[in-house]
Design a protein around this motif. Sequence first.
Motif, PDB file in Angstrom:
ATOM      1  N   THR A 219       6.282   6.196  -9.593  1.00 14.19           N
ATOM      2  CA  THR A 219       6.822   5.968  -8.252  1.00 14.19           C
ATOM      3  C   THR A 219       6.732   7.236  -7.411  1.00 14.19           C
ATOM      4  OG1 THR A 219       8.346   4.317  -9.158  1.00 14.19           O
ATOM      5  CG2 THR A 219       8.845   5.178  -6.974  1.00 14.19           C
ATOM      6  N   PHE A 220       7.095   8.379  -7.999  1.00  7.79           N
ATOM      7  CA  PHE A 220       7.040   9.639  -7.246  1.00  7.79           C
ATOM      8  C   PHE A 220       5.592  10.040  -6.974  1.00  7.79           C
ATOM      9  CE2 PHE A 220      10.563  12.780  -6.451  1.00  7.79           C
ATOM     10  CZ  PHE A 220       9.887  13.501  -5.477  1.00  7.79           C
ATOM     11  N   LEU A 221       4.696   9.817  -7.929  1.00 15.80           N
ATOM     12  CA  LEU A 221       3.282  10.114  -7.710  1.00 15.80           C
ATOM     13  C   LEU A 221       2.709   9.284  -6.562  1.00 15.80           C
ATOM     14  CD1 LEU A 221       1.903  10.370 -11.353  1.00 15.80           C
ATOM     15  CD2 LEU A 221       1.706  12.145  -9.595  1.00 15.80           C
ATOM     16  N   HIS A 222       3.050   8.009  -6.536  1.00 18.33           N
ATOM     17  CA  HIS A 222       2.530   7.135  -5.481  1.00 18.33           C
ATOM     18  C   HIS A 222       3.060   7.558  -4.113  1.00 18.33           C
ATOM     19  CE1 HIS A 222       0.746   2.803  -5.336  1.00 18.33           C
ATOM     20  NE2 HIS A 222      -0.166   3.743  -5.227  1.00 18.33           N
ATOM     21  N   TYR A 223       4.285   8.006  -4.068  1.00 14.77           N
ATOM     22  CA  TYR A 223       4.847   8.576  -2.835  1.00 14.77           C
ATOM     23  C   TYR A 223       4.097   9.833  -2.437  1.00 14.77           C
ATOM     24  CZ  TYR A 223       7.916  12.106  -0.686  1.00 14.77           C
ATOM     25  OH  TYR A 223       8.427  13.153   0.063  1.00 14.77           O
ATOM     26  N   LEU A 224       3.875  10.716  -3.399  1.00 17.52           N
ATOM     27  CA  LEU A 224       3.251  12.008  -3.120  1.00 17.52           C
ATOM     28  C   LEU A 224       1.854  11.836  -2.540  1.00 17.52           C
ATOM     29  CD1 LEU A 224       4.120  15.044  -3.726  1.00 17.52           C
ATOM     30  CD2 LEU A 224       2.482  14.923  -5.601  1.00 17.52           C
ATOM     31  N   TYR A 225       1.141  10.835  -3.016  1.00 13.66           N
ATOM     32  CA  TYR A 225      -0.239  10.609  -2.561  1.00 13.66           C
ATOM     33  C   TYR A 225      -0.355   9.432  -1.601  1.00 13.66           C
ATOM     34  CZ  TYR A 225      -1.672  14.099  -5.951  1.00 13.66           C
ATOM     35  OH  TYR A 225      -1.840  15.269  -6.638  1.00 13.66           O
ATOM     36  N   ASP A 226       0.752   9.091  -0.946  1.00 16.28           N
ATOM     37  CA  ASP A 226       0.751   8.083   0.124  1.00 16.28           C
ATOM     38  C   ASP A 226       0.135   6.753  -0.293  1.00 16.28           C
ATOM     39  OD1 ASP A 226       1.907   9.918   1.942  1.00 16.28           O
ATOM     40  OD2 ASP A 226      -0.054  10.787   2.344  1.00 16.28           O
ATOM     41  N   GLY A 227       0.346   6.372  -1.557  1.00 12.26           N
ATOM     42  CA  GLY A 227      -0.143   5.080  -2.010  1.00 12.26           C
ATOM     43  C   GLY A 227      -1.652   4.978  -2.132  1.00 12.26           C
ATOM     44  N   ARG A 228      -2.339   6.111  -2.247  1.00 12.81           N
ATOM     45  CA  ARG A 228      -3.809   6.106  -2.302  1.00 12.81           C
ATOM     46  C   ARG A 228      -4.323   5.345  -3.522  1.00 12.81           C
ATOM     47  NH1 ARG A 228      -4.949  12.359  -1.912  1.00 12.81           N
ATOM     48  NH2 ARG A 228      -6.626  11.720  -3.342  1.00 12.81           N
ATOM     49  N   ASN A 229      -5.497   4.705  -3.358  1.00 13.64           N
ATOM     50  CA  ASN A 229      -6.081   3.909  -4.430  1.00 13.64           C
ATOM     51  C   ASN A 229      -6.900   4.725  -5.419  1.00 13.64           C
ATOM     52  OD1 ASN A 229      -5.072   1.381  -3.619  1.00 13.64           O
ATOM     53  ND2 ASN A 229      -6.693   1.158  -2.090  1.00 13.64           N
ATOM     54  N   ASP A 230      -7.187   5.991  -5.086  1.00 16.81           N
ATOM     55  CA  ASP A 230      -8.027   6.795  -5.979  1.00 16.81           C
ATOM     56  C   ASP A 230      -7.203   7.613  -6.973  1.00 16.81           C
ATOM     57  OD1 ASP A 230      -6.975   8.432  -4.001  1.00 16.81           O
ATOM     58  OD2 ASP A 230      -8.747   9.730  -3.893  1.00 16.81           O
ATOM     59  N   ILE A 231      -5.894   7.413  -6.992  1.00 15.89           N
ATOM     60  CA  ILE A 231      -5.018   8.079  -7.950  1.00 15.89           C
ATOM     61  C   ILE A 231      -4.753   7.122  -9.110  1.00 15.89           C
ATOM     62  CG2 ILE A 231      -2.771   9.161  -8.309  1.00 15.89           C
ATOM     63  CD1 ILE A 231      -4.674  10.721  -6.483  1.00 15.89           C
TER      64      ILE A 231
END
Length: 410
Positions: free
Chosen positions: A252-264
């Motif tokens: 959840t924190f990673l997805h926040y940090l990278y603005d929901g990007r699909n390449d993460i």
Amino acid sequence: MEYPKLRPIEAFSYNAPGKEGVCLRDSSNLTDMMVIVPYRVIEIIRLFDGQHSILDIQTAYARRHGEILLREKIEGIIRKLDEAMLLENERFRLFLNNLKDSFRRSNLRKAAFAGKGYESNPAKLRRQFDAFFTSDGGPGRHTGRKSEKEPNNGIKGAVLPHIDFGRGGPCFAWGYREIEKYSGAKCFIVLGTSHGATDGLFTLTKKDFETPFGTLHTDKEIVTALERDIGEKLFRDEFAHKNEHSIEFQTTFLHYLYDGRNDISVVPILCSSFHEMLNNGTSPSSVPEVSDFVETLKDVTENCGREVFLLASADLSHVGPHFGDPSPLTDQDLQEIAQEDINMINFIENIDAEGFFRNIQKDSDKRKICGLSPIYILLRAIDASKGKLLKYEQWPDPMGMVSFASICFY
């Protein structure tokens, strides 16, 4: 149900106007239902072990109190617990089988704690996480995506908390700000603490992870490579991922940090207890299941053709009556625990996996380190030369204390 048997539960005091007692809930989070019972009922429920019949319970109560406990009273308690799925019986087994079937059929690991452990609305969640950076104890403002001009200082991994965000949010932010500034990785191997029992020491899933920001994809290539070299046993306990928060909080924190990007992407790995090794004096390095996994993980990540980031989702000490200790903690106790934690963290900073393990083993894990196995695996697998403690915190309450830290590796 003549021989009631209680499932593993969590019990804590409940105090509200006109209603005081003990709140009972499922410690594995398979159900959200809770039961609040008066304090005096606890001595009855203690005998719900599958070995005492209702008549046995009545007899034990009469011996202690000199009065008869009506069968209808016990049956009422049983019915209430059964409705909340807190008893081990056929009704619960059917409920559990349905949950497992549903989980197995889905390609998505749904967010289990959205709306409970953190905001489920993405805009509100961004504000909640933004505040962790600027609040007291935080590292400073969240600046967004790393600038191309920002130097890459070779950050390779981190130990981050898995305590709930309400208590540990600013400490999470210290590590994630370092990742935001310096990491070029797009794949994050998340070594989560498994709080439930599993047959194997390591458990993977190929399911993508739902977050309030969308779907965070699991790196199928790396997961499949681990499966190819180690085998399907890595998925034998896959259901353990369903309600485990230690990986969900990081995704959840990673997805926040990278603005929901699909390449993460993430590689979700649950690490189970090493306490058998602690108790028998064995180093994890001498256990084939551990050493084989470490070598395979290193080989797969070194040859995947891209930069990966190793993240251990781990808390530290758990001390006090809530965790089985005999008495409440004093300020002196907290200071001594902090010093012992810092001594242990020195081994982590030096990337000394065996020293870290022996430091915990020497006092039989007196502080109950909740994160031993993922930290050990990170220290064995990471290609880094040093670690750095960014933030250490304790969260004490009257019944116990949890400590946690953000530590990064370069």
